[in-house]
Scaffold this motif. Structure first.
Motif, PDB file in Angstrom:
ATOM      1  N   TYR A  46       8.056  -8.012   2.804  1.00  0.00           N
ATOM      2  CA  TYR A  46       6.660  -7.584   2.712  1.00  0.00           C
ATOM      3  C   TYR A  46       6.509  -6.075   2.909  1.00  0.00           C
ATOM      4  N   TYR A  47       7.074  -5.338   1.996  1.00  0.00           N
ATOM      5  CA  TYR A  47       7.089  -3.888   2.094  1.00  0.00           C
ATOM      6  C   TYR A  47       5.732  -3.251   1.815  1.00  0.00           C
ATOM      7  N   LEU A  48       4.692  -4.027   1.849  1.00  0.00           N
ATOM      8  CA  LEU A  48       3.338  -3.534   1.634  1.00  0.00           C
ATOM      9  C   LEU A  48       3.002  -2.385   2.582  1.00  0.00           C
ATOM     10  N   CYS A  49       3.593  -2.388   3.754  1.00  0.00           N
ATOM     11  CA  CYS A  49       3.225  -1.378   4.755  1.00  0.00           C
ATOM     12  C   CYS A  49       3.456   0.052   4.267  1.00  0.00           C
ATOM     13  N   VAL A  50       4.472   0.304   3.450  1.00  0.00           N
ATOM     14  CA  VAL A  50       4.677   1.671   2.975  1.00  0.00           C
ATOM     15  C   VAL A  50       3.643   2.059   1.920  1.00  0.00           C
ATOM     16  N   TRP A  51       3.068   1.083   1.233  1.00  0.00           N
ATOM     17  CA  TRP A  51       2.024   1.383   0.261  1.00  0.00           C
ATOM     18  C   TRP A  51       0.712   1.735   0.954  1.00  0.00           C
ATOM     19  N   VAL A  52       0.583   1.340   2.214  1.00  0.00           N
ATOM     20  CA  VAL A  52      -0.625   1.656   2.970  1.00  0.00           C
ATOM     21  C   VAL A  52      -0.796   3.174   3.084  1.00  0.00           C
ATOM     22  N   ALA A  53       0.301   3.914   3.147  1.00  0.00           N
ATOM     23  CA  ALA A  53       0.222   5.382   3.224  1.00  0.00           C
ATOM     24  C   ALA A  53      -0.493   5.935   1.993  1.00  0.00           C
ATOM     25  N   SER A  54      -0.129   5.462   0.817  1.00  0.00           N
ATOM     26  CA  SER A  54      -0.760   5.939  -0.418  1.00  0.00           C
ATOM     27  C   SER A  54      -2.242   5.592  -0.450  1.00  0.00           C
ATOM     28  N   VAL A  55      -2.582   4.390  -0.035  1.00  0.00           N
ATOM     29  CA  VAL A  55      -3.983   3.961  -0.009  1.00  0.00           C
ATOM     30  C   VAL A  55      -4.770   4.798   0.997  1.00  0.00           C
ATOM     31  N   THR A  56      -4.179   5.039   2.158  1.00  0.00           N
ATOM     32  CA  THR A  56      -4.836   5.852   3.176  1.00  0.00           C
ATOM     33  C   THR A  56      -5.107   7.263   2.652  1.00  0.00           C
ATOM     34  N   PHE A  57      -4.134   7.828   1.955  1.00  0.00           N
ATOM     35  CA  PHE A  57      -4.325   9.157   1.371  1.00  0.00           C
ATOM     36  C   PHE A  57      -5.497   9.163   0.393  1.00  0.00           C
ATOM     37  N   CYS A  58      -5.660   8.093  -0.357  1.00  0.00           N
ATOM     38  CA  CYS A  58      -6.798   8.014  -1.292  1.00  0.00           C
ATOM     39  C   CYS A  58      -8.122   8.068  -0.536  1.00  0.00           C
ATOM     40  N   PHE A  59      -8.226   7.295   0.535  1.00  0.00           N
ATOM     41  CA  PHE A  59      -9.472   7.278   1.302  1.00  0.00           C
ATOM     42  C   PHE A  59      -9.725   8.600   2.027  1.00  0.00           C
ATOM     43  N   LEU A  60      -8.655   9.340   2.305  1.00  0.00           N
ATOM     44  CA  LEU A  60      -8.799  10.650   2.943  1.00  0.00           C
ATOM     45  C   LEU A  60      -8.976  11.768   1.917  1.00  0.00           C
ATOM     46  N   GLU A  61      -9.104  11.380   0.650  1.00  0.00           N
ATOM     47  CA  GLU A  61      -9.255  12.318  -0.469  1.00  0.00           C
ATOM     48  C   GLU A  61      -8.062  13.264  -0.583  1.00  0.00           C
ATOM     49  N   MET A  62      -6.899  12.759  -0.275  1.00  0.00           N
ATOM     50  CA  MET A  62      -5.643  13.504  -0.406  1.00  0.00           C
ATOM     51  C   MET A  62      -4.892  12.901  -1.596  1.00  0.00           C
ATOM     52  N   TYR A  63      -5.432  13.139  -2.783  1.00  0.00           N
ATOM     53  CA  TYR A  63      -4.975  12.435  -3.975  1.00  0.00           C
ATOM     54  C   TYR A  63      -3.571  12.834  -4.413  1.00  0.00           C
ATOM     55  N   LYS A  64      -3.212  14.093  -4.250  1.00  0.00           N
ATOM     56  CA  LYS A  64      -1.858  14.510  -4.611  1.00  0.00           C
ATOM     57  C   LYS A  64      -0.836  13.842  -3.693  1.00  0.00           C
ATOM     58  N   ALA A  65      -1.158  13.750  -2.415  1.00  0.00           N
ATOM     59  CA  ALA A  65      -0.268  13.077  -1.469  1.00  0.00           C
ATOM     60  C   ALA A  65      -0.141  11.593  -1.817  1.00  0.00           C
ATOM     61  N   ALA A  66      -1.237  10.992  -2.256  1.00  0.00           N
ATOM     62  CA  ALA A  66      -1.202   9.582  -2.656  1.00  0.00           C
ATOM     63  C   ALA A  66      -0.252   9.381  -3.833  1.00  0.00           C
ATOM     64  N   LEU A  67      -0.346  10.255  -4.826  1.00  0.00           N
ATOM     65  CA  LEU A  67       0.537  10.143  -5.996  1.00  0.00           C
ATOM     66  C   LEU A  67       1.988  10.442  -5.626  1.00  0.00           C
ATOM     67  N   ILE A  68       2.198  11.430  -4.770  1.00  0.00           N
ATOM     68  CA  ILE A  68       3.564  11.791  -4.371  1.00  0.00           C
ATOM     69  C   ILE A  68       4.206  10.656  -3.588  1.00  0.00           C
ATOM     70  N   THR A  69       3.483  10.033  -2.665  1.00  0.00           N
ATOM     71  CA  THR A  69       4.075   8.922  -1.902  1.00  0.00           C
ATOM     72  C   THR A  69       4.269   7.683  -2.767  1.00  0.00           C
ATOM     73  N   THR A  70       3.390   7.489  -3.730  1.00  0.00           N
ATOM     74  CA  THR A  70       3.570   6.361  -4.658  1.00  0.00           C
ATOM     75  C   THR A  70       4.844   6.564  -5.479  1.00  0.00           C
ATOM     76  N   ALA A  71       5.002   7.765  -6.016  1.00  0.00           N
ATOM     77  CA  ALA A  71       6.219   8.079  -6.779  1.00  0.00           C
ATOM     78  C   ALA A  71       7.444   8.042  -5.872  1.00  0.00           C
ATOM     79  N   GLY A  72       7.283   8.496  -4.637  1.00  0.00           N
ATOM     80  CA  GLY A  72       8.394   8.478  -3.684  1.00  0.00           C
ATOM     81  C   GLY A  72       8.851   7.078  -3.340  1.00  0.00           C
ATOM     82  N   ASN A  73       7.908   6.156  -3.275  1.00  0.00           N
ATOM     83  CA  ASN A  73       8.277   4.764  -3.008  1.00  0.00           C
ATOM     84  C   ASN A  73       9.106   4.202  -4.159  1.00  0.00           C
ATOM     85  N   TRP A  74       8.636   4.409  -5.372  1.00  0.00           N
ATOM     86  CA  TRP A  74       9.378   3.958  -6.550  1.00  0.00           C
ATOM     87  C   TRP A  74      10.747   4.624  -6.619  1.00  0.00           C
ATOM     88  N   ALA A  75      10.770   5.946  -6.456  1.00  0.00           N
ATOM     89  CA  ALA A  75      12.040   6.675  -6.521  1.00  0.00           C
ATOM     90  C   ALA A  75      12.978   6.204  -5.423  1.00  0.00           C
TER      91      ALA A  75
END
Length: 136
Positions: A46-75
């Protein structure tokens, strides 16, 4: 009022991107890649917990960080799988019949999860740095 509506649309757009990245990763780990070590491990744990960082960044209006962590998870998953497999292949050549069982076990360890988490952590830090530079 218009500014708030615009912010909500932007947030929802980035949440959709993060959600789609998660869903694609999850579906691939459950179907096509279900027998590949790191995809299987992340789905089973249940690796959902690492995706929470990207979602949190979205709510904090830190959109570049959200995209970077999303790409970082995949990478991280992809790099962890490839490097973990490579390390196991290299270590398999070092195993001898008279080797202590603990050493054999150590040489057969897949380091994919550790590599994945390190890449994700690196993407998290990079995302924070990028956002900090944008706010300065």
């Amino acid at each position: 009022m218009k500014n708030t509506a615009s912010k909500k649309k932007t947030c929802l757009g980035f949440l959709l991107i993060v959600f789609l990245a998660y869903v694609v990763c999850y579906l691939l780990s459950q179907t096509v890649f279900h027998e590949i070590y790191l995809f299987e491990w992340t789905a089973a744990h249940y690796y959902l917990c690492v995706w929470v960082a990207s979602v949190t960044f979205c709510f904090l209006e830190m959109y570049k960080a959200a995209l970077i962590t999303t790409a970082g998870n995949w990478a991280g998953i992809l790099i962890g799988q490839v490097l973990g497999d490579f390390i196991i292949k290299i270590n398999a050549t070092k195993i001898t019949p008279d080797m202590y069982i603990g050493k054999v076990w150590q040489l057969k360890t897949h380091y994919g999860v550790l590599i994945w988490l390190l890449v994700f952590l690196l993407s998290f830090v990079i995302g924070m740095i990028v956002e900090k530079k944008n706010h300065c």
